[in-house]
Design a protein around this motif. Sequence first.
Motif, PDB file in Angstrom:
ATOM      1  N   TRP A  44       0.858  -1.191   0.000  1.00 55.46           N
ATOM      2  CA  TRP A  44       0.000   0.000   0.000  1.00 55.46           C
ATOM      3  C   TRP A  44       0.899   1.247   0.000  1.00 55.46           C
ATOM      4  CZ3 TRP A  44       0.086  -3.778   3.724  1.00 55.46           C
ATOM      5  CH2 TRP A  44       0.738  -3.464   4.939  1.00 55.46           C
ATOM      6  N   ASN A  45       0.430   2.238  -0.712  1.00 54.94           N
ATOM      7  CA  ASN A  45       1.210   3.475  -0.884  1.00 54.94           C
ATOM      8  C   ASN A  45       0.292   4.675  -0.697  1.00 54.94           C
ATOM      9  OD1 ASN A  45       3.721   4.912  -1.769  1.00 54.94           O
ATOM     10  ND2 ASN A  45       2.373   5.583  -3.400  1.00 54.94           N
ATOM     11  N   PHE A  46       0.687   5.616   0.175  1.00 53.52           N
ATOM     12  CA  PHE A  46      -0.094   6.821   0.462  1.00 53.52           C
ATOM     13  C   PHE A  46       0.659   8.036  -0.076  1.00 53.52           C
ATOM     14  CE2 PHE A  46      -1.319   4.450   4.571  1.00 53.52           C
ATOM     15  CZ  PHE A  46      -2.184   3.635   3.856  1.00 53.52           C
ATOM     16  N   GLN A  47      -0.072   8.949  -0.686  1.00 53.33           N
ATOM     17  CA  GLN A  47       0.511  10.201  -1.185  1.00 53.33           C
ATOM     18  C   GLN A  47      -0.114  11.374  -0.442  1.00 53.33           C
ATOM     19  OE1 GLN A  47      -0.178  10.983  -5.317  1.00 53.33           O
ATOM     20  NE2 GLN A  47       1.100  12.827  -5.346  1.00 53.33           N
ATOM     21  N   ARG A  48       0.751  12.334   0.021  1.00 54.41           N
ATOM     22  CA  ARG A  48       0.275  13.517   0.753  1.00 54.41           C
ATOM     23  C   ARG A  48       0.495  14.775  -0.085  1.00 54.41           C
ATOM     24  NH1 ARG A  48       3.782  11.204   4.572  1.00 54.41           N
ATOM     25  NH2 ARG A  48       2.780   9.992   6.214  1.00 54.41           N
ATOM     26  N   ASP A  49      -0.171  15.845   0.358  1.00 57.53           N
ATOM     27  CA  ASP A  49      -0.002  17.161  -0.264  1.00 57.53           C
ATOM     28  C   ASP A  49       1.030  17.950   0.547  1.00 57.53           C
ATOM     29  OD1 ASP A  49      -0.168  19.503  -1.611  1.00 57.53           O
ATOM     30  OD2 ASP A  49      -2.231  19.999  -1.028  1.00 57.53           O
ATOM     31  N   LEU A  50       2.227  18.114   0.003  1.00 56.35           N
ATOM     32  CA  LEU A  50       3.290  18.810   0.750  1.00 56.35           C
ATOM     33  C   LEU A  50       2.989  20.282   0.956  1.00 56.35           C
ATOM     34  CD1 LEU A  50       6.574  17.264  -0.715  1.00 56.35           C
ATOM     35  CD2 LEU A  50       5.371  16.698   1.387  1.00 56.35           C
ATOM     36  N   ALA A  51       2.066  20.840   0.192  1.00 61.23           N
ATOM     37  CA  ALA A  51       1.742  22.257   0.384  1.00 61.23           C
ATOM     38  C   ALA A  51       1.101  22.505   1.739  1.00 61.23           C
ATOM     39  CB  ALA A  51       0.821  22.734  -0.737  1.00 61.23           C
ATOM     40  N   LYS A  52       0.478  21.461   2.323  1.00 61.04           N
ATOM     41  CA  LYS A  52      -0.164  21.632   3.624  1.00 61.04           C
ATOM     42  C   LYS A  52       0.796  21.427   4.776  1.00 61.04           C
ATOM     43  CE  LYS A  52      -4.744  20.202   2.045  1.00 61.04           C
ATOM     44  NZ  LYS A  52      -5.857  19.233   2.234  1.00 61.04           N
ATOM     45  N   GLY A  53       1.960  20.866   4.506  1.00 62.56           N
ATOM     46  CA  GLY A  53       2.932  20.645   5.557  1.00 62.56           C
ATOM     47  C   GLY A  53       3.611  19.305   5.394  1.00 62.56           C
ATOM     48  N   GLY A  54       4.647  19.078   6.187  1.00 64.84           N
ATOM     49  CA  GLY A  54       5.393  17.845   6.127  1.00 64.84           C
ATOM     50  C   GLY A  54       6.532  17.930   5.122  1.00 64.84           C
ATOM     51  N   THR A  55       7.381  16.886   5.147  1.00 66.05           N
ATOM     52  CA  THR A  55       8.540  16.862   4.264  1.00 66.05           C
ATOM     53  C   THR A  55       8.596  15.618   3.397  1.00 66.05           C
ATOM     54  OG1 THR A  55       9.848  15.857   6.043  1.00 66.05           O
ATOM     55  CG2 THR A  55       9.909  18.257   5.859  1.00 66.05           C
ATOM     56  N   VAL A  56       7.795  14.583   3.707  1.00 66.56           N
ATOM     57  CA  VAL A  56       7.797  13.323   2.956  1.00 66.56           C
ATOM     58  C   VAL A  56       6.477  13.216   2.215  1.00 66.56           C
ATOM     59  CG1 VAL A  56       7.988  10.816   3.091  1.00 66.56           C
ATOM     60  CG2 VAL A  56       9.308  12.258   4.662  1.00 66.56           C
ATOM     61  N   GLU A  57       6.555  13.048   0.909  1.00 69.16           N
ATOM     62  CA  GLU A  57       5.323  13.010   0.110  1.00 69.16           C
ATOM     63  C   GLU A  57       4.688  11.625   0.095  1.00 69.16           C
ATOM     64  OE1 GLU A  57       3.765  14.285  -4.365  1.00 69.16           O
ATOM     65  OE2 GLU A  57       5.912  14.262  -3.878  1.00 69.16           O
ATOM     66  N   TYR A  58       5.488  10.555   0.034  1.00 70.41           N
ATOM     67  CA  TYR A  58       4.957   9.204  -0.088  1.00 70.41           C
ATOM     68  C   TYR A  58       5.324   8.396   1.148  1.00 70.41           C
ATOM     69  CZ  TYR A  58       4.222  10.268  -5.036  1.00 70.41           C
ATOM     70  OH  TYR A  58       3.803  10.834  -6.202  1.00 70.41           O
ATOM     71  N   ALA A  59       4.357   7.601   1.615  1.00 75.88           N
ATOM     72  CA  ALA A  59       4.567   6.647   2.698  1.00 75.88           C
ATOM     73  C   ALA A  59       4.009   5.301   2.232  1.00 75.88           C
ATOM     74  CB  ALA A  59       3.880   7.115   3.979  1.00 75.88           C
ATOM     75  N   ASN A  60       4.779   4.225   2.401  1.00 74.77           N
ATOM     76  CA  ASN A  60       4.336   2.923   1.905  1.00 74.77           C
ATOM     77  C   ASN A  60       4.878   1.825   2.801  1.00 74.77           C
ATOM     78  OD1 ASN A  60       7.106   2.175   0.785  1.00 74.77           O
ATOM     79  ND2 ASN A  60       6.653   4.053  -0.386  1.00 74.77           N
ATOM     80  N   GLU A  61       4.304   0.682   2.640  1.00 68.78           N
ATOM     81  CA  GLU A  61       4.729  -0.513   3.377  1.00 68.78           C
ATOM     82  C   GLU A  61       4.112  -1.717   2.665  1.00 68.78           C
ATOM     83  OE1 GLU A  61       6.910  -2.419   4.955  1.00 68.78           O
ATOM     84  OE2 GLU A  61       7.113  -0.611   6.212  1.00 68.78           O
ATOM     85  N   LYS A  62       4.514  -2.909   3.059  1.00 68.49           N
ATOM     86  CA  LYS A  62       4.029  -4.127   2.402  1.00 68.49           C
ATOM     87  C   LYS A  62       3.839  -5.227   3.430  1.00 68.49           C
ATOM     88  CE  LYS A  62       8.742  -5.542   1.177  1.00 68.49           C
ATOM     89  NZ  LYS A  62       9.379  -4.343   1.700  1.00 68.49           N
ATOM     90  N   HIS A  63       3.006  -6.211   3.024  1.00 69.46           N
ATOM     91  CA  HIS A  63       2.789  -7.417   3.836  1.00 69.46           C
ATOM     92  C   HIS A  63       2.973  -8.618   2.924  1.00 69.46           C
ATOM     93  CE1 HIS A  63       1.247 -10.432   6.441  1.00 69.46           C
ATOM     94  NE2 HIS A  63       0.127 -10.606   5.736  1.00 69.46           N
ATOM     95  N   MET A  64       3.884  -9.521   3.289  1.00 68.28           N
ATOM     96  CA  MET A  64       4.202 -10.674   2.443  1.00 68.28           C
ATOM     97  C   MET A  64       3.684 -11.948   3.105  1.00 68.28           C
ATOM     98  SD  MET A  64       8.009  -9.759   1.026  1.00 68.28           S
ATOM     99  CE  MET A  64       8.694  -9.688   2.672  1.00 68.28           C
ATOM    100  N   LEU A  65       3.136 -12.784   2.266  1.00 71.88           N
ATOM    101  CA  LEU A  65       2.591 -14.056   2.722  1.00 71.88           C
ATOM    102  C   LEU A  65       3.198 -15.162   1.852  1.00 71.88           C
ATOM    103  CD1 LEU A  65       0.479 -15.052   4.797  1.00 71.88           C
ATOM    104  CD2 LEU A  65      -1.182 -15.087   2.937  1.00 71.88           C
ATOM    105  N   ALA A  66       3.773 -16.169   2.460  1.00 69.21           N
ATOM    106  CA  ALA A  66       4.437 -17.267   1.721  1.00 69.21           C
ATOM    107  C   ALA A  66       3.433 -18.393   1.469  1.00 69.21           C
ATOM    108  CB  ALA A  66       5.633 -17.791   2.505  1.00 69.21           C
ATOM    109  N   LEU A  67       3.307 -18.780   0.191  1.00 72.79           N
ATOM    110  CA  LEU A  67       2.451 -19.902  -0.189  1.00 72.79           C
ATOM    111  C   LEU A  67       3.333 -21.140  -0.330  1.00 72.79           C
ATOM    112  CD1 LEU A  67       0.158 -18.167  -2.847  1.00 72.79           C
ATOM    113  CD2 LEU A  67      -0.253 -18.505  -0.420  1.00 72.79           C
TER     114      LEU A  67
END
Length: 1401
Positions: free
Chosen positions: A1185-1208
């Motif tokens: 999953w990947n989240f995108q923010r509006d830097l004009a409103k504040g903050g310094t990082v535009e994208y935040a993401n992470e993953k979940h892996m499942l082994a079959l």
Amino acid sequence: MEPHVLGAVLYWLLLPCALLAACLLRFSGLSLVYLLFLLLLPWFPGPTRHSLQGHTGRLLRALLGLSLLFLVAHLALQICLHTVPHLDQLLGPSCSRWETLSRHIGVTRLDLKDIPNAIRLVAPDLGILVVSSVCLGLCGRLARNTQQSPHTQELDDDERDVDTSPPAGLQEAATLAPTRRSRLAARFRITAHWLLVAAGRVLAVTLLALAGIAHPSALSSVYLLVFLAICTWWACHFPISTLGFNRLCVAVGCFSTGHLLSLYCYQTPLAQALLPPADIWARVLGLKDFVGPANCSSPHVLVLNTSLDWPMYASPGVLLLLCYATASLRKLRVHRPSGQRKEAAKGDETRELELAELDQWPQDGEAAQHVVPTAPDTEADNCIVHELTGQSPIRQRPVWPKRAEPREASPLHSLGHLIMDQSYVCALIAMMVWSITYHSWLTFVLLLWACLIWTVRSRHQLAMLCSPCILLYGMTLCCLRYVWAMDLRPELPTTLGPVSLRQLGLEHTRYPCLDLGAMLLYTLTFWLLLRQFVKEKLLKRAEAPAALTEVTVADTEPTRTQTLLQSLGELVKSVYAKYWIYVCAGMFIVVSFAGRLVVYKIVYMFLFLLCLTLFQVYYSLWRKLLKAFWWLVVAYTMLVLIAVYTFQFQDFPAYWRNLTGFTDEQLGDLGLEQFSVSELFSSILVPGFFLLACILQLHYFHRPFMQLTDMEHVSPPGRRLPRWAHRQDAVSGTPLLQQEQQEEEEEEGPRDEGLGMATPHQATQVPEGAAKWGLVAERLLELAAGFSDVLSRVQVFLRRLLELHVFKLVALYTVWVALKEVSVMNLLLVVLWAFALPYPRFRPMASCLSTVWTCVIIVCKMLYQLKVVNPQEYSSNCTEPSPNSTNLLTTEISQSLLYQGPVDPANWFGVRKGFPNLGYIQNHLQVLLLLVFEAIVYRRQEHHRRQHQLAPLPAQAVFASGTRQQLDQDLLGCLKYFINFFFYKFGLEGPARLPPASCGVDKKQGAEVDSLYSGECGHVTCRKGRAECMTCVVPLQKYPQPKGQKKKKIVKYGMGGLIILFLIAIIWFPLLFMSLVRSVVGVVNQPVDVTVTLKLGGYEPLFTMSAQQPSIIPFTAQAYEELSRQFDPHPLAMQFISQYSPEDIVTAQIEGSSGALWRISPPSRAQMKRELYNGTADITLRFTWNFQRDLAKGGTVEYANEKHMLALAPNSTARRQLASLLEGTSDQSVVIPNLFPKYIRAPNGPEANPVKQLQPNEEADYLGVRIQLRREQGAGATGFLEWWVIELQECRTDCNLLPMVIFSDKVSPPSLGFLAGYGIMGLYVSIVLVIGKFVRGFFSEISHSIMFEELPCVDRILKLCQDIFLVRETRELELEEELYAKLIFLYRSPETMIKWTREKE
């Protein structure tokens, strides 16, 4: 009652009142005649024997005859109407032509059924008949009875005016040998005459202004224009002759008479029918219907129009008063004594008089015949007379008698000149108040103009140069406002293109006369400014070299008044230079806490705290930066004034919202909000006066204040006031308020006896009582000097007591405040003073650290009062524990603050919401002021000792002279000794013990060393053979402790531990700052895009879908409550949820169908199928999953993401089902358990992890999904279209949506991004490391060069080293050890080192 007074009352009071009542009781032709008599009355002289035989008598007789004629007409018409029926029919019914005409004339049919109105129509004629008869009869009799009285003889109207000159007896008495009583009578008469002339002119000009603004119209504008012209003429010092002023009075009187007649005639029904009140011409001319049209059923009823505003009713009354004022002023002549009447008659009739100014009159010792009227602006030695036919003012010498000289100006007169010299201050204040009172773009120019002039150092000259333009601009504003004050609202425009004229100040108010009156009062200061400007130009021109024929008299010595005023001025200036900075400090507090706290007021307090901190911690730097500080405050205040002022305009709130992206609430916290008129006045007036106070401090008092507070260049103590000579002038008998020495020097110098100098026979004639006045002034000066001396001694004693005890007050009050408000931040104050009290060396550091920390507390408290700080958003609700899970009793749990309501974590640090703001912050503010007061006391004492060259007193002594030797001298010495004794006995430390020793020796080599060291001076005298040297050093205090003794552990670890605590506080404060930034002033930055991807191994992604703004739904309060109820049994989950408010949480509704077709190549598809069937290793199913923010409103990082892996695992059911989907042999959904995390946290950084508190079992709490590959026949020959679909395993409704709950952390606003945007580590790296490295590099290896570069004079240290070398050569090792110990002590004691290395005096 005197006969002439009774006659004047009858003629000037009773008769006008009767005529006015006759005009107001009915409006007809007959009353119009009475109005004419009322307006003609002031142009005729009062009732005297001569005037009654002339025009005044004819006027009264005409009035008597006409009133009798009108009464007879009434009686004759009523008799005819009742005796001749045909006449009544000819007159017709009510409202017929003839009946209406008779009502307009005033002689009409009376209705006997309406007795009150019948009396109202007839009573005016009867009343005028009676009053005129009484006035004519009684005035004639009184005039005949008093014709022989010398006090009431009046000249004929054709020959002399009324009240022109004193009686002949007074003139003769003043000329020959006037007695004191006659002189007083003559002087009183002349004074009363000139006061009457001046008051009449001022009244006439004031009535002109009132007549112009009472009811703005085209006719009334004439009065306003004349008023503006007269005031401008007066301000320009243009001449106006008596004849010209009289002509102006006649013109204004005639015009106002015609104006009143037109208003009166307009009250008739015929005039209102011809020109209706609603017609534009009636409104332009200002014709109002005070009397409405009559009803035909009751034609004689007086219908009054009560719908008009009160200024319209007052306007005719002002016009009537104006008529009487101008007519009465016309009859007054400028008074000239008899001695100059003939000269005036020969050709001095055109001498100019300045408007509304009093001429000088004689004193008690001057003869009335020698008075020459001069303007009060002229000096005592010359005068400027404007000739009507001349091209420029001519300087003439006043005509003085042989033994008389110009009198000295009175103190009030000189004070008036001083005030006029500072008229620019009133004008600049008026400009600022005008712009505040009447908010518009046009008045905004005045605000900017005034601020610009205030900032310039030569503001007096600039204001004078701008005075014509300022006056012209002010008059233009008045004229524009006058046009819009007229009753022309439908016709006047309301906009000028896109600009509303209301924003330009062009609008119609209900009472425009009040607005115009205020504007004219403001403009009055501009006239005064222009008058002063022209006066200075005339005086400068008059200072040019005079012609040979000119005769001038110059004063060689300052007058007594000038001396006193100069002394008083210097005293006042010195007081202001010393104490005006306290006024500015008080204004800092007022401007910071007036109204609600906003950001710009917090900045004011921050600047104030910064100034106090520098004063306490770094005095020399404070003095260097003080001027820049005042300039910064002035510039910032101007910026605040401009910002608040312009924000009140219509479109500016929208501009600010678009520019900053702030909401109205956030702009309000900045201080930008729209106020009402009263709120705007207070919001701008307080900063305006603060700006004025700072400018006065900067331009007038900063330089003398810096001289007063200079510790390095202390001026010697001021000498006492000199003893004034108790002598009197040999000729005049006046006391000479001059110093004896100065007088002797003046007597030795040459004396100018040239043309114009007074000889001993022309000495100034001093009024009686002047000698007594001089003796009184002399005695007052001596008493003042004695009182000042006593006051100085008391101040020295009080300052010494404060020096000894002020730190106790500071410690006591600081600890008391800390105990009263128990908090983490106040703990540091308690620790500081707990160590400072037993260890005196630590007190300066404790004071400095307490000052800094108190400033931090005050700023934090003020920031917490902003509206954007909402404690409910981050307050925690602590769940009450069960009895089995805690050791607390049930009563203790119920009484604990943790479980009674929401807990605000800021309260633990010592900040909370408090009202009123000043009451909440005043404790720490008082602590700060007390700390600053402590520094003031210490520095004032140091300044006093340097000024008087005194050594520091021992800590036990209050008085330096209170020793045992002075005990028996007198009572004062005994008192001082016992005060010192008791302070020593019950005070701080024990007595000082003085280390005399003499050796400090006979040696076999024949060398002799005498060493005498005491607390006063160290001497080393060396003799060896013929070589001889002697050194005397600056006083050395006794050792604080014996040499070589170790410091106690409590001192080492106590001070070291305290420093460590302070460093911990410094490290902890950024953490608190970051926490407050994120939780208090942080802004919500919700994701603008949420993208999820499902990928199997290294192949093409199976599923990709994004949720945009419409699908990202903010949490509602109801959803927030449902979430709280769901996790209510779990404390950790509730603690996490309580950290977020509903606006911080969103639900991303992700569409279950992939947003992209699955376009995998056939080889990859076959490879994937084989790996699923036959693969021996685990294959990874990766959900990202990947989240995108509006830097004009504040903050310094535009994208935040992470993953979940499942082994079959190989041969698992999921792998076989996925392979079947690829083959197309099955369309069943494949269940993948624990794949989808429902709760995700979006922090400030790049990692968006699942929320463990809400999913404590981590992967086990993730939701299972069903995935399916769907096919559809494509259009044409494209074959099948494939895409993947994901659904939640347990879904029952809306299975095509994947809800993901996202918790967004607050981010720092853009304005604070440079500080908090990069987190704690960024703050420490940028500030602590970078600045620390810079400071370390600046001070590195400074110890090697400090003694060469920083110490002013090292000669004494060099001599001490030479002495050490000398005694070492003589093998005096014990003495060498002593001297070397002295050297080591110097380097260990910076205070002593500073004293040793001072410049030689």
